[in-house]
Design an enzyme around this catalytic site. Sequence first.
Site, PDB file in Angstrom:
ATOM      1  CD  GLU A 158       0.874 -28.244 -30.187  1.00 50.50           C
ATOM      2  OE1 GLU A 158      -0.297 -27.821 -30.089  1.00 50.50           O
ATOM      3  OE2 GLU A 158       1.568 -28.086 -31.179  1.00 50.50           O
ATOM      4  CG  MET A 190      -4.130 -27.789 -26.958  1.00 51.37           C
ATOM      5  SD  MET A 190      -2.703 -27.623 -28.084  1.00 51.37           S
ATOM      6  CE  MET A 190      -2.856 -29.174 -28.966  1.00 51.37           C
ATOM      7  CD  GLU A 191      -3.719 -27.765 -32.221  1.00 54.98           C
ATOM      8  OE1 GLU A 191      -3.687 -26.753 -31.490  1.00 54.98           O
ATOM      9  OE2 GLU A 191      -2.732 -28.185 -32.844  1.00 54.98           O
ATOM     10  CD  GLU A 238      -6.464 -23.170 -31.102  1.00 55.50           C
ATOM     11  OE1 GLU A 238      -6.008 -24.305 -31.371  1.00 55.50           O
ATOM     12  OE2 GLU A 238      -5.723 -22.167 -30.981  1.00 55.50           O
ATOM     13  CG  HIS A 265      -4.973 -26.399 -35.311  1.00 61.22           C
ATOM     14  ND1 HIS A 265      -3.903 -26.556 -36.165  1.00 61.22           N
ATOM     15  CD2 HIS A 265      -4.582 -25.467 -34.395  1.00 61.22           C
ATOM     16  CE1 HIS A 265      -2.921 -25.746 -35.791  1.00 61.22           C
ATOM     17  NE2 HIS A 265      -3.297 -25.058 -34.724  1.00 61.22           N
ATOM     18  CD  GLU A 292       0.120 -24.342 -34.523  1.00 63.44           C
ATOM     19  OE1 GLU A 292      -0.693 -23.460 -34.854  1.00 63.44           O
ATOM     20  OE2 GLU A 292      -0.158 -25.237 -33.689  1.00 63.44           O
TER      21      GLU A 292
END
Length: 898
Positions: free
Chosen positions: A125, A267-268, A302, A305, A324
């Site tokens: 991302e 980061m998911e 996370e 998400h 987000e």
Amino acid sequence: MADTATPNVIRRADYAPPAFLIDTVALEFDLVPDRTVVRNTMHVRRNPDASRALHLELMGEQLEFVSAEIDGQPFPNAHAHDHGLLLDNVPDSFELTLTSICNPAANTTLSGLYVSSGNFFTQCEAEGFRRITYFLDRPDVMATFTVTLRASKADYPVLLSNGNLLEEGDLPDGRHFARWEDPFRKPSYLFALVAGKLVALEERVKSGSGKEKLLQVWVEPHDLDKTRHAMDSLINSIRWDEQRFGLELDLDRFMIVAVSDFNMGAMENKGLNIFNTKYVLANPETATDTDFANIEAVVGHEYFHNWTGNRVTCRDWFQLSLKEGLTVFRDQEFSADMAGGATDEAARATKRIEDVRVLRQMQFAEDAGPMAHPVRPESYVEINNFYTMTVYEKGSEVVRMYQTLFGRDGFRKGMDLYFKRHDGQAVTCDDFRHALADANGRDLAQFERWYSQAGTPRVSVRTRYDAAQQRYSVTLRQGYGDVAPAARETQKGPLLIPFAIGLIGNDGRDLPLQLEGEAKAPAATTRVLEFTQTEQTFTFVNVAQEPLPSLLRNFSAPVIVEYDYSADQLAFLLAHDSDPFNRWEAGQRLATRELLTLAERAATGAALQLDDSVVAAFARVLTDETLSPSFRELALMLPSEAYLAEQMGESNPAAVHAARQFVRKRLANALKNDWLKVYEQHRTPGAYEATPEAAGHRALKNLALSYLAELDDPAEAVRIASAQYDAANNMTDRAAALSALLNAAAAKGGSTEAQQALDDFYQRFEKEPLVIDKWFALQATQRGSAQRPVIDIVRRLMSHPAFNLKNPNRARSLIFSFCAANPAQFHADDGSGYAFWADQVIALDAINPQVAARLARSLELWRRFTPTLRDGMRAALEKVAAHVKSRDVREIVEKALA
Ligand code: TRP
Ligand code: ZN
């Protein structure tokens, strides 16, 4: 020579669906640090819903193109260029196999595939996947992925990717492989792989429907003793999402991996979350209570998400807040529930206060400068620059307002409808709003403006009491005041503002709230007024006495409230408001007003004095045993220097520092015995406990210590801090003691106690990078003095053997801490801070543009500063603009200078 052409602007209005779709992706990696070969086989077809294109244009960056095949045959019409691969005249539906090479060892950007401590990691991302292979690297192209990893078994014993492990085995020449499959379609930004020497803490848990799930927290072997809290946070997150939103984990396995070189928090990636070590590793010796809380929040974020971001993703990057803002809201609610359950309002308020502090200090500032943008931006040059406070924190406030309007149950109905409609899709913020509106039978057209208007709204309040009629009218007026030019262009009309209000009687108790036209007052003594016009009056009837209004309870909308409270009224609210958030708010208003007056005086060199009534109001909070320690700590903490400087007509960091220090010293000296008593009462002897209660005691005790370090004669505080440092069995107490020692010594340019503690701290934790980060940060944020400016200390630390500009955590701990968290020293009037800043932005730009651009933002508000500082700031910005190459930094400095 630097390229001075205006970089390309990407506009939301230009969105068009992709000409081609990719249904499946099979990736094969031969992992070698300086030469990784990637073979990528995709099923590609024309998008029936897009205009017809002859050529297929794939994105690609920093790739060495090797070959292209279509349906098994070499394809000669593939043209590689700097930004991708152009394939001429492709069929309607075909299998495309591309081979390319990348160099993870040389990748210092930490975007794409890179090496950290000898292991492989990815970060895709927003647009990192194109640095791994050629692809339609945009979130509305969703495919199922199969991934085969091959690598040396000795060097990379663990091979991980998204989803489920299908197969693993040995290969010739000491190599081995693993094959992973992710059953869910996903955009490329959620792809991840990890390979290296890692070990995991494992747990098996049953999800709501009774399925067994394997949970793993992967770290380097020496960090295994710091994974328990992350695992507990993950288990709590899984339970919470089931209970609060009926959302279950959809994979058999869920992995978290910690990496020490990372651009952001975490980061998911589907089933394989990758985390900055800072948000995973913790034990009482190395991590503070704040670290523990942050880990819980980020692990939750996370994990959440998985549904809000992954199962339902964004159509394009302008919709970033769709995932987000919503996910921040969910993690905030999770943390509040963990601290206070659904009903302990005081404990929930602690979390709310902390979140609002961040919003007001950081997001309001962003909204006031050249980077101001709506929650759903209209344009960007570099998308990485739009992972902002506005998209995340204001976006979360926008989601919270739906819940404030519809209640928890109404909000849940909206979420259910959102998933029912959009599971598996890439959608927009409008789709989310429509789901919330339809599930609650409401028209939310006006609410759209929260997504499209930038700037911080201001609500001014007038009240009138008619004793004869027993009527109390509250007139609200909304506008944006004198906003930044970047925000002004976006404004179209009034917002729907949920404005929560209570009325307080002479005895400090809430009064009934019967609006004109209603038969009787509702039971609740807080009401959410729906404020939709530029000016609107709400009239309460049967109001037996003139009340004191409690406005915007629990901060029900991200706005600035203007109302002329007297100091006595604020002191009364601080003592009595039933809304804990507003109780805190009253103290902050009182302090802010006092501090701003003092700062204006300090700016002119006038003598400072503080009214005894203010000291008395603080003394009451300090000694009120009915208030929770964590609330008292928050209420006694003065607004930050950055926030105060932002409130001045012209920001003057030196004057703000002088004023704030004056008040801190005054409160320290005047209430010395109370601080000492509180310090004693809130010690937590015995084994360390990680509960919110114990953390509250530590917070209040350490706040007392920090005030005691301000005493005119700090000898006693130094003794206490030294003893606390030596006896500490946890990082919260040890770091607080060290900080107190540094600050108590600042006036005389240092002390042996402070130096000894610093040296001890370093030696004790030499092998713990996250603690060494604290060691750098404590020094960079310490108070300075004329004979020892902090810039000198920072410059010296830049050549310390443990300093490393390439590691973002380390760069942040020293450079960012100084430039963004020590305003009085950074803004030294000789401009030394600005020169240092420019050198570091330029150095970082060549290594890691994302990190460089974050640092670049610390001068963006330069026009709002006192004139004597502006020239130095502009010169530094111009120097950076003339030297940097990345799109990331150019966008920031060009907007700042425009
Ligand atoms: N999506 C991530 C989150 O909020 C953040 C993120 C975006 C990120 N881009 C990144 C993290 C780049 C690391 C690097 O949870
Ligand atoms: Zn996120």
